[in-house]
Design an enzyme around this catalytic site. Sequence first.
Site, PDB file in Angstrom:
ATOM      1  N   GLU A 167     -14.340   5.477  30.775  1.00 23.64           N
ATOM      2  CA  GLU A 167     -12.942   5.569  31.191  1.00 23.64           C
ATOM      3  C   GLU A 167     -12.439   7.002  31.047  1.00 23.64           C
ATOM      4  O   GLU A 167     -12.669   7.652  30.026  1.00 23.64           O
ATOM      5  CB  GLU A 167     -12.093   4.622  30.345  1.00 23.64           C
ATOM      6  CG  GLU A 167     -10.657   4.561  30.841  1.00 23.64           C
ATOM      7  CD  GLU A 167      -9.920   3.371  30.288  1.00 23.64           C
ATOM      8  OE1 GLU A 167     -10.393   2.232  30.461  1.00 23.64           O
ATOM      9  OE2 GLU A 167      -8.869   3.588  29.673  1.00 23.64           O
ATOM     10  N   TYR A 205      -4.089   4.857  35.028  1.00 25.73           N
ATOM     11  CA  TYR A 205      -2.897   5.034  35.854  1.00 25.73           C
ATOM     12  C   TYR A 205      -1.693   4.921  34.933  1.00 25.73           C
ATOM     13  O   TYR A 205      -1.584   3.944  34.180  1.00 25.73           O
ATOM     14  CB  TYR A 205      -2.883   3.909  36.891  1.00 25.73           C
ATOM     15  CG  TYR A 205      -1.832   4.028  37.949  1.00 25.73           C
ATOM     16  CD1 TYR A 205      -2.050   4.800  39.088  1.00 25.73           C
ATOM     17  CD2 TYR A 205      -0.620   3.355  37.835  1.00 25.73           C
ATOM     18  CE1 TYR A 205      -1.089   4.904  40.073  1.00 25.73           C
ATOM     19  CE2 TYR A 205       0.344   3.450  38.819  1.00 25.73           C
ATOM     20  CZ  TYR A 205       0.105   4.223  39.932  1.00 25.73           C
ATOM     21  OH  TYR A 205       1.062   4.320  40.916  1.00 25.73           O
ATOM     22  N   ARG A 239      -0.774  -5.082  34.135  1.00 31.68           N
ATOM     23  CA  ARG A 239       0.690  -5.060  34.188  1.00 31.68           C
ATOM     24  C   ARG A 239       1.204  -3.685  33.798  1.00 31.68           C
ATOM     25  O   ARG A 239       2.166  -3.185  34.358  1.00 31.68           O
ATOM     26  CB  ARG A 239       1.276  -6.095  33.221  1.00 31.68           C
ATOM     27  CG  ARG A 239       2.791  -6.148  33.364  1.00 31.68           C
ATOM     28  CD  ARG A 239       3.458  -6.766  32.175  1.00 31.68           C
ATOM     29  NE  ARG A 239       3.217  -5.992  30.961  1.00 31.68           N
ATOM     30  CZ  ARG A 239       3.636  -6.356  29.765  1.00 31.68           C
ATOM     31  NH1 ARG A 239       4.287  -7.486  29.623  1.00 31.68           N
ATOM     32  NH2 ARG A 239       3.382  -5.601  28.701  1.00 31.68           N
ATOM     33  N   TYR A 290      -8.149  -9.322  25.595  1.00 36.85           N
ATOM     34  CA  TYR A 290      -7.706  -8.874  24.274  1.00 36.85           C
ATOM     35  C   TYR A 290      -8.436  -9.571  23.121  1.00 36.85           C
ATOM     36  O   TYR A 290      -8.136 -10.722  22.811  1.00 36.85           O
ATOM     37  CB  TYR A 290      -6.183  -9.080  24.156  1.00 36.85           C
ATOM     38  CG  TYR A 290      -5.464  -8.241  25.168  1.00 36.85           C
ATOM     39  CD1 TYR A 290      -5.122  -6.930  24.899  1.00 36.85           C
ATOM     40  CD2 TYR A 290      -5.220  -8.736  26.462  1.00 36.85           C
ATOM     41  CE1 TYR A 290      -4.523  -6.125  25.860  1.00 36.85           C
ATOM     42  CE2 TYR A 290      -4.623  -7.948  27.433  1.00 36.85           C
ATOM     43  CZ  TYR A 290      -4.276  -6.638  27.118  1.00 36.85           C
ATOM     44  OH  TYR A 290      -3.703  -5.840  28.076  1.00 36.85           O
ATOM     45  N   HIS A 339      -2.744  -9.873  22.176  1.00 38.45           N
ATOM     46  CA  HIS A 339      -1.866  -8.908  22.852  1.00 38.45           C
ATOM     47  C   HIS A 339      -0.532  -8.890  22.096  1.00 38.45           C
ATOM     48  O   HIS A 339      -0.019  -9.957  21.727  1.00 38.45           O
ATOM     49  CB  HIS A 339      -1.652  -9.314  24.319  1.00 38.45           C
ATOM     50  CG  HIS A 339      -0.807  -8.311  25.062  1.00 38.45           C
ATOM     51  ND1 HIS A 339       0.560  -8.422  25.164  1.00 38.45           N
ATOM     52  CD2 HIS A 339      -1.132  -7.165  25.695  1.00 38.45           C
ATOM     53  CE1 HIS A 339       1.031  -7.397  25.851  1.00 38.45           C
ATOM     54  NE2 HIS A 339       0.025  -6.614  26.190  1.00 38.45           N
TER      55      HIS A 339
HETATM   56  P1  FAD Z   1      -0.776  -9.275  31.672  1.00 38.94           P
HETATM   57  O1  FAD Z   1      -2.085  -9.953  31.803  1.00 38.94           O
HETATM   58  O2  FAD Z   1       0.221  -9.452  32.769  1.00 38.94           O
HETATM   59  O3  FAD Z   1      -0.118  -9.746  30.282  1.00 38.94           O
HETATM   60  C1  FAD Z   1       1.049  -9.075  29.788  1.00 38.94           C
HETATM   61  C2  FAD Z   1       1.762  -9.999  28.789  1.00 38.94           C
HETATM   62  O4  FAD Z   1       2.339 -11.084  29.505  1.00 38.94           O
HETATM   63  C3  FAD Z   1       0.812 -10.634  27.772  1.00 38.94           C
HETATM   64  O5  FAD Z   1       1.488 -10.765  26.543  1.00 38.94           O
HETATM   65  C4  FAD Z   1       0.492 -11.991  28.358  1.00 38.94           C
HETATM   66  O6  FAD Z   1       0.197 -12.916  27.348  1.00 38.94           O
HETATM   67  C5  FAD Z   1       1.790 -12.335  29.090  1.00 38.94           C
HETATM   68  N1  FAD Z   1       1.565 -13.113  30.318  1.00 38.94           N
HETATM   69  C6  FAD Z   1       0.714 -12.802  31.333  1.00 38.94           C
HETATM   70  N2  FAD Z   1       0.818 -13.712  32.328  1.00 38.94           N
HETATM   71  C7  FAD Z   1       1.759 -14.599  31.931  1.00 38.94           C
HETATM   72  C8  FAD Z   1       2.327 -15.761  32.509  1.00 38.94           C
HETATM   73  N3  FAD Z   1       1.933 -16.198  33.708  1.00 38.94           N
HETATM   74  N4  FAD Z   1       3.284 -16.432  31.814  1.00 38.94           N
HETATM   75  C9  FAD Z   1       3.692 -16.019  30.588  1.00 38.94           C
HETATM   76  N5  FAD Z   1       3.188 -14.901  29.984  1.00 38.94           N
HETATM   77  C10 FAD Z   1       2.238 -14.209  30.647  1.00 38.94           C
HETATM   78  N6  FAD Z   1      -1.989   0.579  30.751  1.00 38.94           N
HETATM   79  C11 FAD Z   1      -1.559   1.505  31.626  1.00 38.94           C
HETATM   80  O7  FAD Z   1      -0.369   1.746  31.720  1.00 38.94           O
HETATM   81  N7  FAD Z   1      -2.437   2.209  32.424  1.00 38.94           N
HETATM   82  C12 FAD Z   1      -3.779   1.986  32.382  1.00 38.94           C
HETATM   83  O8  FAD Z   1      -4.543   2.626  33.121  1.00 38.94           O
HETATM   84  C13 FAD Z   1      -4.270   1.000  31.448  1.00 38.94           C
HETATM   85  N8  FAD Z   1      -5.589   0.727  31.366  1.00 38.94           N
HETATM   86  C14 FAD Z   1      -6.027  -0.290  30.547  1.00 38.94           C
HETATM   87  C15 FAD Z   1      -7.382  -0.603  30.534  1.00 38.94           C
HETATM   88  C16 FAD Z   1      -7.857  -1.630  29.732  1.00 38.94           C
HETATM   89  C17 FAD Z   1      -9.334  -1.974  29.747  1.00 38.94           C
HETATM   90  C18 FAD Z   1      -6.940  -2.351  28.888  1.00 38.94           C
HETATM   91  C19 FAD Z   1      -7.430  -3.456  27.995  1.00 38.94           C
HETATM   92  C20 FAD Z   1      -5.587  -2.031  28.893  1.00 38.94           C
HETATM   93  C21 FAD Z   1      -5.109  -1.003  29.719  1.00 38.94           C
HETATM   94  N9  FAD Z   1      -3.750  -0.669  29.771  1.00 38.94           N
HETATM   95  C22 FAD Z   1      -3.310   0.289  30.645  1.00 38.94           C
HETATM   96  C23 FAD Z   1      -2.796  -1.332  28.869  1.00 38.94           C
HETATM   97  C24 FAD Z   1      -2.133  -2.575  29.517  1.00 38.94           C
HETATM   98  O9  FAD Z   1      -1.355  -2.189  30.618  1.00 38.94           O
HETATM   99  C25 FAD Z   1      -1.258  -3.237  28.448  1.00 38.94           C
HETATM  100  O10 FAD Z   1      -2.074  -3.820  27.456  1.00 38.94           O
HETATM  101  C26 FAD Z   1      -0.178  -4.186  28.932  1.00 38.94           C
HETATM  102  O11 FAD Z   1       0.737  -4.414  27.856  1.00 38.94           O
HETATM  103  C27 FAD Z   1      -0.668  -5.553  29.390  1.00 38.94           C
HETATM  104  O12 FAD Z   1      -1.395  -5.465  30.554  1.00 38.94           O
HETATM  105  P2  FAD Z   1      -2.170  -6.742  31.164  1.00 38.94           P
HETATM  106  O13 FAD Z   1      -2.747  -6.324  32.419  1.00 38.94           O
HETATM  107  O14 FAD Z   1      -3.012  -7.365  30.136  1.00 38.94           O
HETATM  108  O15 FAD Z   1      -0.901  -7.694  31.444  1.00 38.94           O
END
Ligand code: FAD
Length: 317
Positions: A24, A56, A114, A163, A167
């Site tokens: 990464e 990003y 997200r 996670y 999370h």
């Molecule tokens: P989601 O899967 O949408 O989850 C976010 C929160 O909402 C969680 O608490 C989940 O439990 C809850 N949730 C999800 N879906 C629902 C639903 N349908 N109903 C109710 N609750 C729900 N961040 C950046 O800004 N840029 C990056 O480039 C970046 N790269 C990353 C790379 C990796 C490998 C990882 C593990 C994380 C990265 N992050 C990055 C951090 C990430 O954006 C954060 O951890 C963020 O807080 C959650 O993203 P997510 O995609 O897991 O969100």
Amino acid sequence: MSPPSLIQASVPSTQTAPIALSYELFPPRNEAAEATLWDTIRELETTNPDYVAVTYGANGSNRDTAVELLNRLLTETSLRPLAHLTCVGNTADELAEIISELLDHGVRGILALRGDLPKDASSQPRAGSLGYAQDLIELIRRVEQRRSALLCAGKVAIGVAAYPARHPESPSVEHDVEVLLAKQRSGADFAITQVFFHADQYKDLVTRARRAGVSIPIIPGVMPLTSLRRVQRLGDLTGVEPAPALLDALGRADDAGQSRRIGVAATVDLARAALDAGAPGIHLYTFNEHGAALEVLDKLQLLRPAPRTAPQRLVRA
Ligand code: FAD
């Protein structure tokens, strides 16, 4: 630095899948950082990774540098990029535009996230923005479907975050697995984990996920934790509690060299334990530095496929 001693021989048996390897990187913030990053990219390229992820910024501020880096990786290197994208900071229409642009440039892998919410609790999401990573996966699939002729029936690989430690916004680890399953149902192909400090957290995540019906590969994300400051900052950024033993060992290190040896050894142990538990690959968070990442890789001795060779040019008599 010479390339690490990966086992270069062809994988002997069809029953032994090679271990996936990815790194990464983040888009550089200035010219000096860009020069360092390109040294790193050239060193990482020698290890023939399966893909290189480009982060990003969740506020969309580094969109142009991220796209530029992705383009350069595609045109100037042999590396396959995985573009991170976030819901936060972009409307759905803007995201659809970015996805189209990435596909037009030749990107075929997107990590759908997200993004972290702004620290300022009073700031509201922009009208028309997507709520969850799951919504972004569905948007990517819609854009892909509209362009399926251009993709020659190929498919965009979509990755998501998973996670091992809960999370920070989630009520429970069980909820995290439900979210991961929902992301799989919406079209995710693989998951990369957030950093973790105990191998059991990875193993437990995989066990819970498989029981719940998650079948996509869950690739452990590991980061060489070579300084106390870095570990503490990482804990603050991700909400993941650092291992007290590692904090203690790094705190007692006499100099940067010893810190680095401690951090590399801890990372190798963590990655090895995850691989022993059946991890299908290793994703190395590099901080745009190749030294520690390559040391970890060298010590892991991964079973990797032989590097691709350039096709021989036919010379006519
Ligand atoms: P989601 O899967 O949408 O989850 C976010 C929160 O909402 C969680 O608490 C989940 O439990 C809850 N949730 C999800 N879906 C629902 C639903 N349908 N109903 C109710 N609750 C729900 N961040 C950046 O800004 N840029 C990056 O480039 C970046 N790269 C990353 C790379 C990796 C490998 C990882 C593990 C994380 C990265 N992050 C990055 C951090 C990430 O954006 C954060 O951890 C963020 O807080 C959650 O993203 P997510 O995609 O897991 O969100």
